[in-house]
Design an enzyme around this catalytic site. Structure first.
Site, PDB file in Angstrom:
ATOM      1  N   GLU A 144       9.378  -4.140   3.530  1.00 42.75           N
ATOM      2  CA  GLU A 144      10.627  -3.642   2.922  1.00 42.75           C
ATOM      3  C   GLU A 144      11.791  -3.951   3.867  1.00 42.75           C
ATOM      4  OE1 GLU A 144      10.616  -1.844   0.073  1.00 42.75           O
ATOM      5  OE2 GLU A 144       8.451  -1.684  -0.128  1.00 42.75           O
ATOM      6  N   LYS A 159      -2.014   7.613   3.096  1.00 40.64           N
ATOM      7  CA  LYS A 159      -3.282   7.208   2.469  1.00 40.64           C
ATOM      8  C   LYS A 159      -4.468   7.918   3.136  1.00 40.64           C
ATOM      9  CE  LYS A 159      -1.110   2.792   1.382  1.00 40.64           C
ATOM     10  NZ  LYS A 159      -0.822   1.444   1.869  1.00 40.64           N
ATOM     11  N   GLY A 180      -4.324  -0.236  -2.715  1.00 35.25           N
ATOM     12  CA  GLY A 180      -4.053  -1.156  -3.833  1.00 35.25           C
ATOM     13  C   GLY A 180      -5.226  -1.251  -4.786  1.00 35.25           C
ATOM     14  N   THR A 186       8.233  -3.544  -9.930  1.00 36.51           N
ATOM     15  CA  THR A 186       7.196  -4.560  -9.708  1.00 36.51           C
ATOM     16  C   THR A 186       5.830  -4.124 -10.251  1.00 36.51           C
ATOM     17  OG1 THR A 186       8.391  -5.208  -7.738  1.00 36.51           O
ATOM     18  CG2 THR A 186       6.134  -5.990  -7.913  1.00 36.51           C
ATOM     19  N   VAL A 222      -3.962   4.508  -2.778  1.00 34.06           N
ATOM     20  CA  VAL A 222      -4.624   4.120  -1.518  1.00 34.06           C
ATOM     21  C   VAL A 222      -5.285   2.755  -1.668  1.00 34.06           C
ATOM     22  CG1 VAL A 222      -6.287   4.798   0.261  1.00 34.06           C
ATOM     23  CG2 VAL A 222      -5.190   6.560  -1.133  1.00 34.06           C
TER      24      VAL A 222
HETATM   25  N1  HSE Z   1       3.685  -1.190   1.976  1.00 35.07           N
HETATM   26  C1  HSE Z   1       2.264  -1.065   1.813  1.00 35.07           C
HETATM   27  C2  HSE Z   1       1.560  -2.162   2.597  1.00 35.07           C
HETATM   28  C3  HSE Z   1       1.804  -1.164   0.397  1.00 35.07           C
HETATM   29  O1  HSE Z   1       2.190  -2.962   3.242  1.00 35.07           O
HETATM   30  O2  HSE Z   1       0.338  -2.169   2.566  1.00 35.07           O
HETATM   31  C4  HSE Z   1       2.074   0.074  -0.357  1.00 35.07           C
HETATM   32  O3  HSE Z   1       1.475   1.166   0.254  1.00 35.07           O
END
Ligand code: HSE
Length: 448
Positions: free
Chosen positions: A190, A205, A134, A13, A132
């Site tokens: 997930e 993070k 996004g 992705t 960290v």
């Molecule tokens: N799974 C994470 C979230 C994004 O839901 O923020 C990737 O770290």
């Protein structure tokens, strides 16, 4: 125009998002960098998949090692994830004098100290902005914008999945299970949501940004981690009644010789800007001596926001290559010979405010018994509220405390749990209120 060749390892992705930006914004980026960034090779196990992008012929290969050892590739972008092959490939890339960009927070949090030392010894750049928050430029903010400031604290929301779930419970009274299923159905969570909902993703993070902010080694194992799976709509409603939102909070505080680093659900006052950060959005408040308080807000995950952060790293590294100054900015902000092993304060040592919810039998003297135990541990109450009768014959008592020590709170709750009038495990949620904490510390002449 000079060309800088990029090799992409993994085209899932986020990898696809990176390819899309590099290909579709090729001219725009070249006009800003002064060189063409050419996506020369991409390694993926699925080289036939339709990705909605027009790639040059022969770009895709299956063997990532071929890219890592290709003498024509300047920058390796690791988008495979995990801590196995990704780590091996990054080490090989560094060994081959390639610059490396990754979004792999688990790898940096667990093995960053080794990877960073190896990269610095080789004089190559290792960039991980997208690991960290996004698209939020938090690594760059700490490492560059705040380079002259002493950072006192960083608190905020670093996991979109948890924030989505908590917002959903708050908005429509969903149970935790229903909100999680919804998050999975729309692709936020997930299939195995453990890393997100149990707080580990946030801790990865937090470990990274604490290290950057305080000049300490990345220290994941000492971070206290508690997830959101025990949060119910009852607590969210009680919080609201007293002016708070519940968020999965990442908390990092510079306490001089020690650091507080913890991840847990926290009640945040409506007055705190971050309390209004809803859905899958992320936000971090950074407080520094010079800048005071600043808040960074944005998409913490998702294909294009995360890819945008990866491309910003690629461009930084490309600019360094063009100026022949790789390794210019220390990877952890602080020069490696000045990185210290600052201890993380054990959770039992912290002082904060608490919310307790007790299920008890509606009998004379019950409240006095609970208050007596709390008093014996010097836990002073701020508000007490009794709710109506529940279906199992119990009533709910909600309490908010003044500043208290975690170790005392644990001992008190353990004694209260053992009372025969207590019908369920007590619920504890910490309250994050820096302003009030400062005031109380001043009164007690306690250093924070
Ligand atoms: N799974 C994470 C979230 C994004 O839901 O923020 C990737 O770290």
């Amino acid at each position: 125009m000079e060309k800088i060749n990029v090799g992409l390892l993994g085209c899932g992705t986020v990898g696809t998002g990176v390819a899309k930006i590099l290909i579709e914004n090729r001219e725009l980026i070249a006009s800003r960098v002064g060189a063409e960034l050419v996506l020369k090779r991409i390694a993926d196990i699925d080289i036939k998949k339709e990705r909605g992008i027009v790639f040059d012929d022969g770009v895709f290969i299956k063997d990532a090692r071929e890219i890592v050892s290709d003498p024509e590739i300047d920058i390796i972008v690791e988008m495979i994830g995990g801590k196995g092959i990704a780590k091996e490939l990054i080490l090989e890339a560094i060994e081959n004098d390639k610059q490396v960009v990754t979004a792999n927070k688990a790898l940096i949090a667990d093995h960053g100290n080794t990877l960073i030392k190896t990269a610095e010894a080789k004089g190559v750049d290792l960039a991980f902005e997208a690991s960290v928050g996004g698209c939020i430029p938090i690594v760059k903010t700490i490492r560059e914008s705040l380079v002259g400031d002493r950072i006192r604290s960083m608190t905020g929301i670093l996991n979109g999945t948890c924030n989505y779930i908590l917002t959903k419970i708050d908005d429509d009274g969903s149970t935790f299970k229903e909100a999680l299923e919804q998050a999975q159905a729309i692709g936020f969570a997930e299939a195995d949501p453990t890393l997100d909902i149990e707080g580990y993703d946030t801790a990865h993070k937090l470990a990274i940004i604490s290290s950057l902010a305080y000049g300490m080694e990345i220290n994941l194992e000492d971070i206290y981690i508690e997830g959101i799976s025990r949060i119910s709509s009852i607590d969210i409603e009680c919080a609201k009644e007293f002016g708070f939102k519940i968020k999965l909070f990442a908390i990092s505080k510079n306490r001089g010789g020690t650091v507080e680093a913890r991840v847990h659900p926290a009640m945040i006052s409506f007055d705190n800007l971050v309390s209004s950060v809803n859905g899958s959005m992320n936000a971090v408040e950074i407080t520094g001596d010079a800048v005071g308080s600043m808040v960074l807000y944005g998409h913490g995950a998702g294909m294009m926001p995360t890819a945008g952060a990866v491309v910003s790293d690629i461009v930084d590294v490309a600019r360094n290559l063009l100026s022949h100054v790789t390794g210019r900015i220390p990877i952890l902000s602080c020069r490696s010979d000045k990185i210290r092993n600052i201890p993380v304060l054990p959770i039992d040592e912290i002082h904060t405010y608490y919310y307790f919810r007790f299920s008890v039998l509606d009998r004379a003297g019950v409240l006095a018994k609970i208050a007596g135990i709390l008093g014996a541990y010097s836990i002073s109450l701020k508000y007490v509220n009794q709710k109506g009768l529940r279906s199992n014959g119990s009533i709910t008592i909600v309490m908010f405390t003044h500043l208290a020590k975690e170790a005392d709170v644990k001992k008190a709750l353990s004694e209260i749990s053992a009372l025969d009038v207590v019908t369920d495990i007590p619920v504890l949620i910490r309250i994050e209120d820096d302003l009030e904490e400062e005031e109380e510390a001043k009164k007690e002449e306690r250093c924070i």
